[in-house]
Design a protein around this motif. Structure first.
Motif, PDB file in Angstrom:
ATOM      1  N   ALA A   1       0.825  -1.206   0.000  1.00 16.60           N
ATOM      2  CA  ALA A   1       0.000   0.000   0.000  1.00 16.60           C
ATOM      3  C   ALA A   1       0.860   1.259   0.000  1.00 16.60           C
ATOM      4  CB  ALA A   1      -0.930  -0.010   1.210  1.00 16.60           C
TER       5      ALA A   1
ATOM      6  N   CYS B   1       0.714   3.855  -3.090  1.00  9.30           N
ATOM      7  CA  CYS B   1       0.249   5.214  -2.811  1.00  9.30           C
ATOM      8  C   CYS B   1       1.327   6.246  -3.120  1.00  9.30           C
ATOM      9  CB  CYS B   1      -0.188   5.327  -1.355  1.00  9.30           C
ATOM     10  SG  CYS B   1      -1.670   4.361  -0.972  1.00  9.30           S
ATOM     11  N   THR B   2       2.589   5.871  -2.941  1.00  9.69           N
ATOM     12  CA  THR B   2       3.680   6.782  -3.290  1.00  9.69           C
ATOM     13  C   THR B   2       3.676   7.083  -4.787  1.00  9.69           C
ATOM     14  OG1 THR B   2       5.031   5.944  -1.464  1.00  9.69           O
ATOM     15  CG2 THR B   2       6.177   7.097  -3.240  1.00  9.69           C
TER      16      THR B   2
ATOM     17  N   LEU C   1       1.096   6.760  -6.734  1.00 11.77           N
ATOM     18  CA  LEU C   1      -0.153   7.470  -7.007  1.00 11.77           C
ATOM     19  C   LEU C   1      -0.005   8.969  -6.742  1.00 11.77           C
ATOM     20  CD1 LEU C   1      -3.174   7.265  -7.723  1.00 11.77           C
ATOM     21  CD2 LEU C   1      -3.632   6.862  -5.293  1.00 11.77           C
TER      22      LEU C   1
ATOM     23  N   TRP D   1      -2.855  16.144  -4.902  1.00 14.97           N
ATOM     24  CA  TRP D   1      -2.688  15.013  -3.987  1.00 14.97           C
ATOM     25  C   TRP D   1      -3.656  15.064  -2.816  1.00 14.97           C
ATOM     26  CZ3 TRP D   1      -1.500  16.100   1.034  1.00 14.97           C
ATOM     27  CH2 TRP D   1      -0.960  17.360   1.309  1.00 14.97           C
TER      28      TRP D   1
ATOM     29  N   GLU E   1      -6.463  12.744  -3.060  1.00  9.02           N
ATOM     30  CA  GLU E   1      -6.181  11.312  -3.021  1.00  9.02           C
ATOM     31  C   GLU E   1      -6.119  10.761  -1.601  1.00  9.02           C
ATOM     32  OE1 GLU E   1      -6.147   9.721  -5.701  1.00  9.02           O
ATOM     33  OE2 GLU E   1      -5.833  11.287  -7.212  1.00  9.02           O
TER      34      GLU E   1
ATOM     35  N   ASP F   1      -8.710   8.067  -0.821  1.00  7.98           N
ATOM     36  CA  ASP F   1      -8.401   6.795  -1.484  1.00  7.98           C
ATOM     37  C   ASP F   1      -7.230   6.089  -0.809  1.00  7.98           C
ATOM     38  OD1 ASP F   1     -10.424   7.278  -3.275  1.00  7.98           O
ATOM     39  OD2 ASP F   1      -9.100   8.142  -4.809  1.00  7.98           O
ATOM     40  N   ILE F   2      -6.233   6.869  -0.414  1.00  7.91           N
ATOM     41  CA  ILE F   2      -5.065   6.280   0.254  1.00  7.91           C
ATOM     42  C   ILE F   2      -5.462   5.637   1.572  1.00  7.91           C
ATOM     43  CG2 ILE F   2      -2.889   6.856   1.404  1.00  7.91           C
ATOM     44  CD1 ILE F   2      -2.418   8.920  -0.802  1.00  7.91           C
TER      45      ILE F   2
ATOM     46  N   ILE G   1      -7.202   2.356   0.816  1.00  6.32           N
ATOM     47  CA  ILE G   1      -6.277   1.308   0.370  1.00  6.32           C
ATOM     48  C   ILE G   1      -5.505   0.727   1.550  1.00  6.32           C
ATOM     49  CG2 ILE G   1      -4.184   0.871  -0.965  1.00  6.32           C
ATOM     50  CD1 ILE G   1      -5.235   2.871  -3.042  1.00  6.32           C
TER      51      ILE G   1
END
Length: 370
Positions: A124, A128-129, A131, A138, A141, A144-145, A148
């Motif tokens: 994850a 995520c990094t 992403l 950011w 996001e 979402d992070i 996840i």
């Protein structure tokens, strides 16, 4: 065995991967004209479809799932990294879904299933990094992070618990089968061998002399056999280890005192078998050279990375040079049965002896580091 309880989860992951692939492909085709590189967007979807098909065969074709999960993570990060190439700056600024969209978390879930909480969390973080690296906004996001990471940890914890429960169930089934086998053997042995040993013990003790010596040996074997039938040998766990302490306790008798730690002392099963044979050979030497009634003491110490076993008696000791002379004469019982076994296991064995101080064999084994 440990992977069987996870089969429904792996199949569910594959089903989710196919559904997300179809959904993502439909969205890309619907908005294809908005992309900076329509051909590139189609190519990315084709790679995703081919990779999904490959994983479907790989995950259920006997290949190592852990390695496939890591490869899946690498491919997924590559798919996300194509976002600036296939999408326009306007799409990225408007926080349009990155390349792969809802298909991408599948790799994190695969790592969680294969490696537990740590695998899921590590996957994850990496995903995520990447992403965040391709996202212009950011802040959008963060939700979402969080989702996840939460799902990765939850699935990783579930996979760890399922594996642990599977090992416990396997051990319980093995123990139940061993108990049933002991009961079957006990019924067969009780009416034969144990009664004969008991009779020899009683009659030999009454006759005395050499018969008394045989009686003592028969009584000792009767006790050892009853102990074995009652408690059974040390079982092998799911990692191929056995409890050395439990196995050596089987050698205890009226004249042999065995002292072990209260906790298990796990070692590879073949090593335990060899060490039990070494201790048995040492005890046989005590009975042969000191006397059938001579007491002996077996001590097991678990010092973490090292396990030490000592076998001690209070006999006259071994004269200096006697072992080397016996080896030259071709009498290799000690050299082969004890020294050879220990050296083959990568351990060390030493003998401390002398007139009036008895004999003590000391075996040291270093545990293999995982």
């Amino acid at each position: 065995m440990s992977e069987r309880p996870l089969e429904p989860l792996w199949r569910g992951l594959l089903f989710y991967r196919v559904l997300t692939l179809l959904s993502t492909t439909a969205v890309v085709l619907w908005t294809l004209d908005d992309h900076a590189s329509p051909a590139g967007a189609v190519a990315v979807q084709a790679v995703m479809a081919a990779w999904t098909a490959y994983l479907a065969r790989g995950y259920f074709g006997g290949r190592p799932r852990g390695r496939l999960a890591l490869a899946d993570l690498a491919v997924t990060c590559g798919v996300i990294a194509t976002t600036p190439l296939v999408q326009t700056p306007a799409q990225i600024a408007a926080d349009a879904p990155v390349s792969g969209s809802i298909w991408t978390p599948c790799a994190v879930l695969a790592c969680a299933l294969a490696y537990g909480v740590r695998g899921g969390l590590g996957g994850a973080v990496l995903l995520c990094t990447v992403l965040l690296a391709v996202s212009a906004r950011w802040q959008d996001e963060v939700g979402d992070i969080q989702l996840i990471v939460l799902v990765a940890v939850s699935i990783g914890f579930a996979s760890t618990v399922l594996r642990r429960q599977a090992r416990r169930l396997s051990a319980a089934v093995a123990a139940q089968a061993a108990m049933a086998e002991r009961e079957r053997l006990a019924r067969a042995v009780h009416d034969g061998v144990l009664q004969v040993l008991g009779y020899v013990h009683r009659r030999g003790a009454a006759l005395g002399g050499d018969a008394g010596t045989l009686a003592a040996l028969a009584g000792e074997q009767e006790v050892a056999l009853r102990t074995l039938l009652t408690t059974g040998g040390a079982p092998t766990d799911g990692h191929g280890d056995r409890d050395l302490a439990d196995a050596l306790r089987m050698l205890g008798s009226a004249r042999v005192s065995v002292s072990t730690p209260a906790h298990p002392v796990p070692l590879p099963a073949h090593a335990v078998d060899e060490l039990v044979a070494v201790v048995g050979a040492a005890l046989a030497n005590v009975a042969l050279h000191v006397g059938p009634d001579a007491p002996a003491w077996v001590l097991v110490e678990d010092m973490g990375r090292e396990v030490e076993i000592s076998v001690r008696d209070e006999g006259p000791g071994i004269p200096e040079g006697r072992l080397a002379e016996a080896e030259r004469q071709g009498r290799l019982g000690v050299a082969r049965s004890m020294v050879g076994r220990v050296r083959d296991l990568g351990g060390t064995i030493s003998c401390e002896t002398g007139p009036g101080r008895g004999t003590e064999w000391i075996v040291r084994m270093v545990r293999e580091q995982a």
